[in-house]
Scaffold this active site. Sequence first.
Site: not given
Lengths: 507, 507
Positions: B188, B440, B465
């Site tokens: 991320s 994601d 993710h």
Amino acid sequence: MKKMATTFILPCIFLFSISSSGFSSAKITPRFPSSIVRPEQLSVSSQTELYEAKYFTQLLDHFNYQPQSYRTFQQRYLINDKYWGGADKLAPIFVYTGNEGDIEWFAQNTGFMFDTAPHFQALLVFIEHRFYGKSIPFGGDTNVAYSNASTLGYLSSTQALADYATLIIDLKKNLSATNSPVVVFGGSYGGMLAAWFRLKYPHVAIGALASSAPILNFENITSPYTFNNIITQDFRSESENCYKVIKGSWEQIEETAMKNGGLEVLRKSFRICKNYISGGAIENWLSTAYVYTAMTDYPTPSNFLSPMPAYPVKQMCKAIDDPAQGNDTFAKLYGAANVYYNYTGTAACFDLADDSDPHGLGEWTWQACTEMIMPVNANNEESIFPVSTWNYSNRAAFCKFAFDIEPRPNWITTEFGGHDIKRVLKRFGSNIIFFNGLRDPWSGGGVLESISKSIVAIVAKDGAHHVDLRFATSEDPEWLQDVRKREVKIITKWFSEYYHDLAHHFS
Amino acid sequence: MKKMATTFILPCIFLFSISSSGFSSAKITPRFPSSIVRPEQLSVSSQTELYEAKYFTQLLDHFNYQPQSYRTFQQRYLINDKYWGGADKLAPIFVYTGNEGDIEWFAQNTGFMFDTAPHFQALLVFIEHRFYGKSIPFGGDTNVAYSNASTLGYLSSTQALADYATLIIDLKKNLSATNSPVVVFGGSYGGMLAAWFRLKYPHVAIGALASSAPILNFENITSPYTFNNIITQDFRSESENCYKVIKGSWEQIEETAMKNGGLEVLRKSFRICKNYISGGAIENWLSTAYVYTAMTDYPTPSNFLSPMPAYPVKQMCKAIDDPAQGNDTFAKLYGAANVYYNYTGTAACFDLADDSDPHGLGEWTWQACTEMIMPVNANNEESIFPVSTWNYSNRAAFCKFAFDIEPRPNWITTEFGGHDIKRVLKRFGSNIIFFNGLRDPWSGGGVLESISKSIVAIVAKDGAHHVDLRFATSEDPEWLQDVRKREVKIITKWFSEYYHDLAHHFS
């Protein structure tokens, strides 16, 4: 307070001054007497045609978000679109990443960009480094900007690089030239910035010509003796006698200075003005001449630091070896010093207390006290200079005294690397030319071997400080012409790859 | 003042909150109810064995030299040397470049590093991002550090990257492990930092695994519709009915909320606690569940954001498609929301005013107000979400209100690039893996195509993710095992090249 003006191109003097005479010597640091500085001899008809000056509203602090970070200042850049092929043709943009001084001075000494612009149909842009020339934060008021660490604190290499990225991106948008490839150019500290810019901002510049950029002159990557060894070798290569006379002269100067009436002897011998003299000041004054002459030992007459004949080191040694002077060491040295300080023959006397700074290099002292910690030592036996020992504590003490600041000697290698550069960049990065002339004392800290197919070292045995960037003249030796041809060829390849990739990208 | 807690992983909610209800909605921004957060199920016996916490004295401001720049803070890092082959063997160092939260949380959700450390004999280091967890400048006092722009101003991505470089270099010196190769990992925002770290500090890290790093989610590089389109598609792929029920529900919620007694109907339907309710708050609460569930649509049970079953989107749609609920839309939605909010079945009621922040993500709001400007739009016809229009002015107005600060929406692309990334990195840089799972929503802003031989995209159609970074389990599907095998293989190649180059360098 921080009167110890010094420049990127003279840290050894910075060192001499501290080690030999302590802080009080700040006033006598050698500089470029304004009396003998005249405009560069340009190969184009008139300077005013070279460029137009513009200003860009630049952010004071790119990396933080305090309210004060958002302050802006007017950053000067010089622009010449006479040769530009235009945005429609995706014609290139050549950007000079300004170093520690007035950008006009660098533009006038970077003829290579003007000389090659017609061929490349390039737009020329020279961006001034923050805190120099007319690019002064805090409303352009140097009294404020230079006053202390809380304002000078924004003077750093990373901020300068972010300035260049921001300005170039904005300029390209305004010219609708987003797809015009940018190549950055720089010499000396400007060359370091050009190389680092390509490494840190590959999305802004497709390549960099980094000339005489001693990016390896930090920490222990390069021997601290290298700088002075090269100067020693420069003089020694002209004649062994020249080297010996200079090397032996320091003791004689010191002995004379200590004698009754000795300073007057020195004053007379070297035509020093009445206002100020000391043995250390004479030593600095002479050292400066040797260092700068070695750096600018160009094959043609020049006026980068002061007006000089072609091959000035040879001229200095000629004066020293002149049999007409017999055994008069001071007369020999005076002859040598004249090559650097008085080539035009107009100086009435030499003012050792003159602290004028015609190229606006003064704030280098701040940079040398924060991140530009480049060790230079002269305590080895061969050195042509007086014994002086690099000592980080001395530098730190001076910086504490001058700015109440502590240097960060490891920052440059943390941020930009340098250790194991061949390994690190062998499989990372591309499109950098590192030019070095081996007569230039800064070449010791330069990249002297090619790292990969596209990170290329060009080394000229007879070259001096960023000689390749100077205006071409009809007297240029063949090796210099060849260097420039090679550079043009490499840059041409960058462009053809770029246009190829771009076409592929859009198809 | 700046109560609008939001996180990297939820800018669309950030957007909803502003656009649908104005600033007053700050208090009702969805968050992770602490009541249902429990420690991650780890594949190793005990968390306490995972790592040891240490602290590093870090510089507050790497890029300037004001007196205040020299302040320091204690930066936390977690270290595990159980598997390390040691400095003598030049055994590698795996570094997680911490993102916007408590580093323990990220360490516990990055099992890939623990799982592969024995094979690589790697030292494991997880560095906490400044201003998060226990790495709080200004003496660790969040009341001071978070108080306003003059202290929060030091919270920026460039400062964080410089922190990592400084800490890693120092740690390697202290371990006499200067020649141990470093690979950085991140998911991320942490993945963005890992990729940028490799690009900006190639002399510190020989490679980066950047998982679910939406480095192209800035300016107009990626369509602002992509984020919500992917979520829409995630639900639609389970069943058309599921998509239609959710899409049609917003109007029904809004109509009910406006009716007399309607809020009580909603309270009862969704088991909302007595203290606070509004139609907009319910919408945010449900949207959060859909967004986070899509992001963490893992093939095995997980507890990244909250405890979840395997394939939770499928479970949500199963609840919605459940024929037992007839036409009762709210009952269907409640069933879906339970998958995210109440999988453990322990929640008595749902507190829409709960602003607890168990993972310490709160300061993301500051980052979203300064440099992390990632446009997300939901005003297209297909969108499963309520209509909301990305509007930079709204963001700017909120940031002015919350922090008296102006965002710099172009900074990230200026500093790190993003435009034409395939062209720019085709001939520059190396050794980056960009992993993305196409379920994601952040994958839309990721690098989905390989750029060069060594800047490689790994794309998993069924992935969510940074699923690759999670601890391996015996239930992992084959595609996930394959992804991790590929990553290990690529990293192995980086090491063999490194050791080869190093041997060559020393010989």
